[in-house]
Design an enzyme around this catalytic site. Structure first.
Site: not given
Ligand SMILES: Cc1ncc(COP(=O)(O)O)c(C=O)c1O
Length: 401
Positions: A190, A113, A357, A216, A193
């Site tokens: 990260d 992401h 993203c 999430k 998910q």
């Molecule tokens: C794998 C992953 N990392 C980071 C993020 C960023 O999360 P946030 O928008 O809650 O900071 C997301 C959001 O969709 C994501 O799916």
């Protein structure tokens, strides 16, 4: 087996009769979480860590209780949980706090992401850090031997996703951690998910940092968590300092506190953190293995069904054991946004469209300019939700292509 029927009753949003298949972007929020936040505003609305009157102490206890629940969710100690706004802020904290210097290497992957990607490109621009991107195959699988080559003696950090938010693939993080540690590098995972969907145990994983978002995992927006292994906390500089972060301040010096509060400047999102703690309790009460099993059974049904839809191209692995409940696809010549609008209009199905993203992944692995449509499942989704999605797709495919 999950009692989905009773779980669904907890989610007021579902009473509208819609089919919500966008939990990868953000999940729905159940009544127990909403009530816990309202309880704060209604019954003990005070700032934390400061007041000595009763309501302030109740608020502080609720806030720290939430930290403990969030820690329990990932088998960390409460002192290892930094309360931030979201995954992105957690990752930024690690990126800026590490003190990266010219020539330091950061290894990341093409699956990431943007939140776990552009921070490293910025470190390259700002301080001259070297960024090595490990590529995947066409389905999103990473090869450990590529990490073996990418992680060298100058590598300070490996930053890798636990689950891809586009392809649903789950990189071999445990093996990557071992390899990185053997070469003296730290590992940031990260968990945006993974933490909401499966049992994540930071001790078993061995990672040094894990970032995830409350919104999430059935919590509210505005609260997230960053796990920092306890012995590393002295070495990572806070992103912000100020009220609440100090042990002592004089006219020409300050000394930061020990523990998570050194990172938590100013009044935090008190109600939201309390809500995120309630969400952690809610998920643990249902049981993370039960949630993972429910996701897996829906994943099988979605994968089988999508492959039957005429003119549909599904990205990522076709084997349900090798992916989470996140499915990106395209239908014929449909632009992803048009297909998402058509699904909403025709069947009340909510899905995401675009590049999610993850532009580098779309550009370099999927070779798609306009992105994909993404459907994703969670604990409140049913087989019937999946059937509605599949029949709406088949109908659109037959009538509009
Ligand atoms: C794998 C992953 N990392 C980071 C993020 C960023 O999360 P946030 O928008 O809650 O900071 C997301 C959001 O969709 C994501 O799916």
């Amino acid at each position: 087996m999950l009692d989905t029927e009773s779980i669904r009753k907890d989610f007021p949003f579902l009473r509208q009769g819609c089919i919500y298949l966008d939990s990868t972007a953000t999940s729905l929020t159940p009544e127990p979480v909403l009530n816990k936040m309202l309880e704060y505003y209604r019954e003990y609305r005070a700032n934390i860590e400061r007041g000595i009157y009763k309501a302030a102490q109740i608020a502080t206890d609720a806030f720290e209780g939430a930290r403990a629940e969030i820690a329990r969710l990932i088998n960390a100690k409460p002192e290892e949980i930094i309360l931030v706004r979201n995954t992105s802020e957690g990752i930024n904290l690690v990126a800026s706090g590490q003190g990266l210097k010219k020539g330091d290497r950061v290894v990341t992957t093409i699956l990431e992401h943007h939140s776990n990607f552009i921070v490293w490109l910025r470190a390259r621009k700002r301080v001259g850090a070297e960024v090595k991107v490990v590529m995947s195959d066409g389905e999103g699988f990473l090869d450990l031997s590529d990490f073996e080559r990418a992680i060298n003696g100058r590598t300070r950090l490996v930053a890798v996703t636990h689950t891809s938010n586009v392809l649903g693939v789950r990189p071999p993080v445990k093996e990557i951690v071992k390899m990185a540690h053997d070469k003296g590098a730290l590992v940031l995972v990260d968990g945006a998910q993974s933490v909401p969907h499966t049992k994540v145990d930071v001790k078993a994983l061995g990672c040094d940092f894990l970032a995830f978002s409350g919104h999430k995992m059935c919590g509210p927006t505005g609260a997230g968590a960053l796990y920092i292994r306890e012995d590393l906390q002295e070495k990572i500089e806070p992103l912000c300092i100020g009220g609440g972060t100090i042990e002592d301040v004089g006219i020409d010096h300050y000394r930061l506190r020990q523990g998570p509060s050194r990172y938590e400047a100013g009044t935090p999102a008190i109600a939201e953190v309390i809500g995120m703690g309630a969400a952690a309790s809610y998920l643990m009460e249902i049981g993370m293995p039960n949630i993972a099993a429910h996701d897996a059974s829906l994943t099988k049904k979605v994968l089988e069904g999508l492959q039957e839809v005429p003119s549909l191209t599904l990205y990522g692995p076709k084997d349900p054991r090798k992916r989470a409940g996140i499915f990106s696809f395209n239908l014929g010549r449909f632009h992803p946004h048009d297909l998402a609008v058509a699904l909403d209009a025709a069947a009340g199905v909510m899905v995401r469209s675009g590049h999610h993203c993850a532009l580098p992944l779309h550009k370099h692995i999927l070779k798609l300019d306009s992105g994909t449509v993404r459907a994703s499942v969670y604990l409140y989704n049913t087989e019937q939700d999946v059937e509605v999605l599949l029949s709406a797709l088949s109908e659109i495919s037959k009538t509009m292509l």
